[in-house]
Design an enzyme around this catalytic site. Structure first.
Site, PDB file in Angstrom:
ATOM      1  N   LYS A  23      42.813  29.259  36.746  1.00 16.81           N
ATOM      2  CA  LYS A  23      43.371  28.669  35.530  1.00 16.81           C
ATOM      3  C   LYS A  23      44.403  29.583  34.879  1.00 16.81           C
ATOM      4  CE  LYS A  23      39.343  25.839  34.334  1.00 16.81           C
ATOM      5  NZ  LYS A  23      38.306  25.562  33.318  1.00 16.81           N
ATOM      6  N   ARG A  24      44.254  30.870  35.070  1.00 14.58           N
ATOM      7  CA  ARG A  24      45.203  31.815  34.470  1.00 14.58           C
ATOM      8  C   ARG A  24      46.607  31.635  35.036  1.00 14.58           C
ATOM      9  NH1 ARG A  24      40.770  35.019  35.453  1.00 14.58           N
ATOM     10  NH2 ARG A  24      41.711  35.854  37.352  1.00 14.58           N
TER      11      ARG A  24
END
Length: 485
Positions: A252-253
């Site tokens: 997700k980063r």
């Protein structure tokens, strides 16, 4: 042999890019060999599985253009089949009840850690006597069911991507839990992943299992289960993981994990699917980068899937998306752009202004990378008021520009039927009458019409503004701005 492959996502979250890429590879392989692509939902994790995630998976696969021939099948509806399989292994003496408590297992792992050993179950309850089992049961202990793994066994298979792969039984963590402890009077509880997967693949006659390399250890365990059931072992292909630019697993980063994140960003499903084919697979003609799923399927072969991790490249995806937007029929592109224009507050009548909107789409299409870009690319063509940026304001404030723009306004009255040829005639005449260079007229006209010195084609933009009757209004506003300084 009819090729049968499957994609088996878990509805504990939205359709992940890694799962979607695996689905693409399975679909391509099935299509290449005239086989069947099967959808199975592995929803036995009742605490985390959600109906909305299941729907997201179905919608995401459909959005990408991945149609399935069978399914979706739900593991939650097949529990009796798994329980029968567990009982079969118990009856064969290949599985057994393990009564270890969580505290005992923790103590065992801590001791292994202290000895600098890899954590594993030490098979301590494999050979319990009937009396010992009765004693544990009398204490109220509920057993899990473990499948026996021979430490001395070598598990070897010829992977369609990685070649020969070999595991030792002793490296698989000891006898494997295949069913949870019962919460009631049943002898055991819910069967677990590795058992359910094998039972499903056998029942659905899966011929090829194509999945991420993070499943390699599971494959070794599952091969033992196929053999325990006396079933044919399918062929395996373990695809590379999708990595970020630092070579780490995509998360997700990195800005995206769900397939619908791409949709919300304004990517076309055809472009995303196209890009996913290139995430770990090299076509025979490595210079070819744009193709439909059907076109890719004609060339797809597992021996051209790379072993190394596939790095996700946003620039490459943006480029691919721009190519699809550029090639899209204008009528279809307008339908996609209208919601963005509406969201931006641009005023138009969709029915009355349809032709005008299509002209805008045609002009800006070569400049689009993602659909939301249309808001900025077409901003200068909507609205009556004119806002100048720094360079546009500097242009109209130059000496003589107000006269140029007034001359253009006067010439417009001579052309009730306005065309690009008329626009060129006006520019040529004003250039001659004002005794300035043509470039000066062009730059002043662009600044006067759009407030900027860069943007879509000037002639086409002027024509579109004239169709809305706001070109003269903008030029008059520019003259007023020039005279105020």
């Amino acid at each position: 042999m009819t090729v049968r492959v499957r994609i088996a996502p878990s509805p504990t979250g939205n359709l992940h890019i890694g799962t979607a890429r695996t689905a693409v590879f399975n679909w391509l392989f099935a299509r290449r060999h005239g086989g069947q692509f099967i959808l199975r939902i592995e929803d036995t994790d009742t605490e985390r599985s959600r109906p909305e995630f299941t729907q997201n998976i179905l919608d995401g696969l459909t959005w990408l253009g991945l149609n399935w021939q069978e399914g979706p099948f739900f593991q939650s509806q097949r529990l009796d089949l798994y329980r029968q399989a567990v009982q079969t292994l118990l009856d064969k003496g290949l599985a057994y009840p393990c009564y270890c408590t969580p505290e005992e297992l923790t103590e065992m792992r801590e001791a292994q850690k202290a000895r600098k050993e890899a954590p594993r179950y030490d098979n301590r309850h494999r050979n319990l006597t009937p009396q010992q089992r009765e004693e544990f049961a009398a204490q109220g202990r509920k057993p899990v069911i473990r499948f026996m793994i021979d430490d001395d066994r070598a598990i070897v298979w010829d992977d369609n991507v990685r070649g020969k792969v070999s595991w030792k039984g002793r490296d698989l963590g000891g006898d494997m839990v295949i069913a949870r402890a019962s919460g009631g009077e049943e002898p055991f509880g819910q069967p677990l992943y590795n058992l359910a997967v094998v039972v499903d693949d056998v029942d659905m006659t899966i011929t090829h299992v194509i999945r991420g390399e993070d499943h390699i250890a599971n494959t070794a365990k599952q091969i033992l289960l196929y053999e325990a059931f006396g079933s044919k072992v399918p062929e395996f292909a373990h695809t590379p993981l999708i990595l970020n630019q630092k070579g780490q697993k995509l998360s997700k980063r990195d800005g995206v994990t769900s397939i619908f994140d791409f949709k919300e960003m304004g990517f076309m499903p055809e472009a995303v699917a196209n890009y996913m084919t290139l995430l770990g697979w090299t076509p025979p003609d490595f210079t070819q980068e744009i193709f439909t799923l059907s076109e890719a399927a004609e060339q797809f072969d597992l021996n051209r899937v790379n072993k190394a991790g596939a790095k996700f490249d946003w620039d490459k995806l943006d480029w691919l998306n721009s190519q699809y937007l550029r090639r899209m029929p204008t009528e279809e592109l307008v339908d996609l752009l209208v919601p963005y224009w509406q969201e931006a507050g641009y005023e138009f009548d969709l029915e009355r202004d349809r032709d005008w909107l299509e002209e805008i789409a045609r002009i800006i299409a070569p400049s689009l990378t993602r659909l939301p870009n249309a808001i900025e690319e077409s901003r200068l063509l909507f609205g009556d008021d004119l806002a100048f940026n720094e360079k546009g304001l500097a242009q109209i404030q130059q000496e003589g520009v107000a006269d140029i723009l007034r001359a253009v306004i006067e010439e417009l009255d001579n052309y009730p039927q306005f065309s690009q040829e008329n626009a060129k005639s006006i520019i040529n005449r004003v250039t001659k009458e004002q005794k300035v260079k043509k470039g000066m007229v062009m730059k002043s006209l662009r600044a006067g019409l759009t407030g900027e010195l860069q943007g879509p084609d000037l002639m086409q933009s002027w024509l579109l503004l004239h169709q809305r009757g706001i070109d003269k209004q903008r030029l008059q506003q520019a003259v007023a701005q020039a005279q105020s300084n």
